[in-house]
Design a protein around this motif. Structure first.
Motif, PDB file in Angstrom:
ATOM      1  N   ALA A  96       0.864  -1.175   0.000  1.00 18.00           N
ATOM      2  CA  ALA A  96       0.000   0.000   0.000  1.00 18.00           C
ATOM      3  C   ALA A  96       0.906   1.232   0.000  1.00 18.00           C
ATOM      4  O   ALA A  96       2.001   1.213   0.568  1.00 18.00           O
ATOM      5  N   MET A  97       0.422   2.294  -0.622  1.00 21.71           N
ATOM      6  CA  MET A  97       1.237   3.495  -0.789  1.00 21.71           C
ATOM      7  C   MET A  97       0.522   4.721  -0.231  1.00 21.71           C
ATOM      8  O   MET A  97      -0.713   4.765  -0.182  1.00 21.71           O
ATOM      9  N   GLY A  98       1.308   5.698   0.135  1.00 19.94           N
ATOM     10  CA  GLY A  98       0.725   6.930   0.656  1.00 19.94           C
ATOM     11  C   GLY A  98       1.563   8.138   0.287  1.00 19.94           C
ATOM     12  O   GLY A  98       2.749   8.016  -0.039  1.00 19.94           O
ATOM     13  N   TRP A  99       0.910   9.283   0.322  1.00 19.50           N
ATOM     14  CA  TRP A  99       1.587  10.578   0.195  1.00 19.50           C
ATOM     15  C   TRP A  99       1.381  11.351   1.497  1.00 19.50           C
ATOM     16  O   TRP A  99       0.260  11.400   2.019  1.00 19.50           O
ATOM     17  N   PHE A 100       2.444  11.960   1.962  1.00 19.42           N
ATOM     18  CA  PHE A 100       2.412  12.790   3.158  1.00 19.42           C
ATOM     19  C   PHE A 100       3.121  14.094   2.841  1.00 19.42           C
ATOM     20  O   PHE A 100       3.835  14.203   1.846  1.00 19.42           O
ATOM     21  N   ARG A 101       2.929  15.079   3.693  1.00 17.47           N
ATOM     22  CA  ARG A 101       3.626  16.341   3.502  1.00 17.47           C
ATOM     23  C   ARG A 101       4.022  16.936   4.840  1.00 17.47           C
ATOM     24  O   ARG A 101       3.410  16.643   5.872  1.00 17.47           O
ATOM     25  N   GLN A 102       5.045  17.754   4.793  1.00 17.25           N
ATOM     26  CA  GLN A 102       5.511  18.417   6.007  1.00 17.25           C
ATOM     27  C   GLN A 102       5.932  19.832   5.665  1.00 17.25           C
ATOM     28  O   GLN A 102       6.837  20.047   4.843  1.00 17.25           O
ATOM     29  N   ALA A 103       5.255  20.779   6.295  1.00 20.14           N
ATOM     30  CA  ALA A 103       5.585  22.186   6.147  1.00 20.14           C
ATOM     31  C   ALA A 103       6.553  22.585   7.257  1.00 20.14           C
ATOM     32  O   ALA A 103       6.597  21.935   8.310  1.00 20.14           O
ATOM     33  N   PRO A 104       7.316  23.667   7.068  1.00 22.96           N
ATOM     34  CA  PRO A 104       8.267  24.099   8.092  1.00 22.96           C
ATOM     35  C   PRO A 104       7.590  24.332   9.429  1.00 22.96           C
ATOM     36  O   PRO A 104       6.552  25.009   9.499  1.00 22.96           O
ATOM     37  N   GLY A 105       8.141  23.749  10.480  1.00 21.93           N
ATOM     38  CA  GLY A 105       7.609  23.944  11.815  1.00 21.93           C
ATOM     39  C   GLY A 105       6.374  23.129  12.133  1.00 21.93           C
ATOM     40  O   GLY A 105       5.799  23.282  13.218  1.00 21.93           O
ATOM     41  N   LYS A 106       5.967  22.267  11.202  1.00 23.07           N
ATOM     42  CA  LYS A 106       4.761  21.461  11.413  1.00 23.07           C
ATOM     43  C   LYS A 106       5.101  19.973  11.352  1.00 23.07           C
ATOM     44  O   LYS A 106       6.131  19.574  10.812  1.00 23.07           O
ATOM     45  N   GLU A 107       4.192  19.180  11.901  1.00 25.03           N
ATOM     46  CA  GLU A 107       4.373  17.731  11.844  1.00 25.03           C
ATOM     47  C   GLU A 107       4.014  17.206  10.452  1.00 25.03           C
ATOM     48  O   GLU A 107       3.262  17.830   9.703  1.00 25.03           O
ATOM     49  N   ARG A 108       4.559  16.038  10.150  1.00 28.11           N
ATOM     50  CA  ARG A 108       4.220  15.393   8.891  1.00 28.11           C
ATOM     51  C   ARG A 108       2.746  14.994   8.925  1.00 28.11           C
ATOM     52  O   ARG A 108       2.268  14.442   9.921  1.00 28.11           O
ATOM     53  N   GLU A 109       2.022  15.279   7.836  1.00 25.18           N
ATOM     54  CA  GLU A 109       0.593  14.994   7.815  1.00 25.18           C
ATOM     55  C   GLU A 109       0.209  14.158   6.602  1.00 25.18           C
ATOM     56  O   GLU A 109       0.835  14.235   5.536  1.00 25.18           O
ATOM     57  N   PHE A 110      -0.837  13.398   6.807  1.00 22.23           N
ATOM     58  CA  PHE A 110      -1.387  12.541   5.759  1.00 22.23           C
ATOM     59  C   PHE A 110      -2.008  13.374   4.647  1.00 22.23           C
ATOM     60  O   PHE A 110      -2.711  14.358   4.915  1.00 22.23           O
ATOM     61  N   VAL A 111      -1.755  12.973   3.400  1.00 19.84           N
ATOM     62  CA  VAL A 111      -2.372  13.621   2.257  1.00 19.84           C
ATOM     63  C   VAL A 111      -3.327  12.659   1.548  1.00 19.84           C
ATOM     64  O   VAL A 111      -4.501  12.945   1.384  1.00 19.84           O
ATOM     65  N   ALA A 112      -2.804  11.502   1.128  1.00 21.22           N
ATOM     66  CA  ALA A 112      -3.626  10.538   0.402  1.00 21.22           C
ATOM     67  C   ALA A 112      -2.975   9.164   0.479  1.00 21.22           C
ATOM     68  O   ALA A 112      -1.763   9.055   0.671  1.00 21.22           O
ATOM     69  N   ALA A 113      -3.802   8.125   0.323  1.00 20.69           N
ATOM     70  CA  ALA A 113      -3.303   6.754   0.361  1.00 20.69           C
ATOM     71  C   ALA A 113      -4.062   5.909  -0.646  1.00 20.69           C
ATOM     72  O   ALA A 113      -5.204   6.235  -1.015  1.00 20.69           O
TER      73      ALA A 113
END
Length: 125
Positions: free
Chosen positions: A33-50
């Motif tokens: 299974a695959m996923g996309w996540f993102r992390q902005a400066p100063g923020k935690e890594r967050e779920f985008v799509a799977a």
């Protein structure tokens, strides 16, 4: 071991589109299974799509629903994230991730085993 390499990031104006790609190698891609996540400066890594192993099941974060779409091509060992109607708040480093999985999708970043190096997406206002 699975190696993941993202590409397709860049600078785009608000309202624009980008398509991220993630190339996988090393194991049988369709086992993961695959996923996309993102992390902005100063923020935690967050779920985008799977997306599930077969690609029949997908899930996405409420913040991107209707704008982003995840897909995969098991014949090419690729997973994609089509991003439309981009907003400045979408600016982040985007990562693809893989987890050995029997059924369904995985939304928690802690559950993923393999990660790419990330690709920067910057949306200007």
């Amino acid at each position: 071991q699975v190696q993941l390499v993202e590409s397709g990031g860049g600078l785009v104006q608000a309202g624009g589109s980008l398509r991220l790609s993630c190339a996988a190698s090393g194991r049988t891609f369709s086992d993961y299974a695959m996923g996309w996540f993102r992390q902005a400066p100063g923020k935690e890594r967050e779920f985008v799509a799977a997306i599930s192993r077969s690609g029949r099941i997908t899930n996405s974060a409420d913040s991107v629903k209707g704008r982003f779409a995840i897909s995969r091509d098991n014949a090419k060992n690729m997973v994609y994230l089509q991003m439309n109607s981009l907003k400045p708040e979408d600016t982040a480093v985007y990562y693809c991730a893989a987890v050995l999985r029997t059924l369904g999708v995985v939304v928690s970043p802690n559950a993923y085993t393999y990660w790419g190096q990330g690709t920067q997406v910057t949306v200007s206002s």
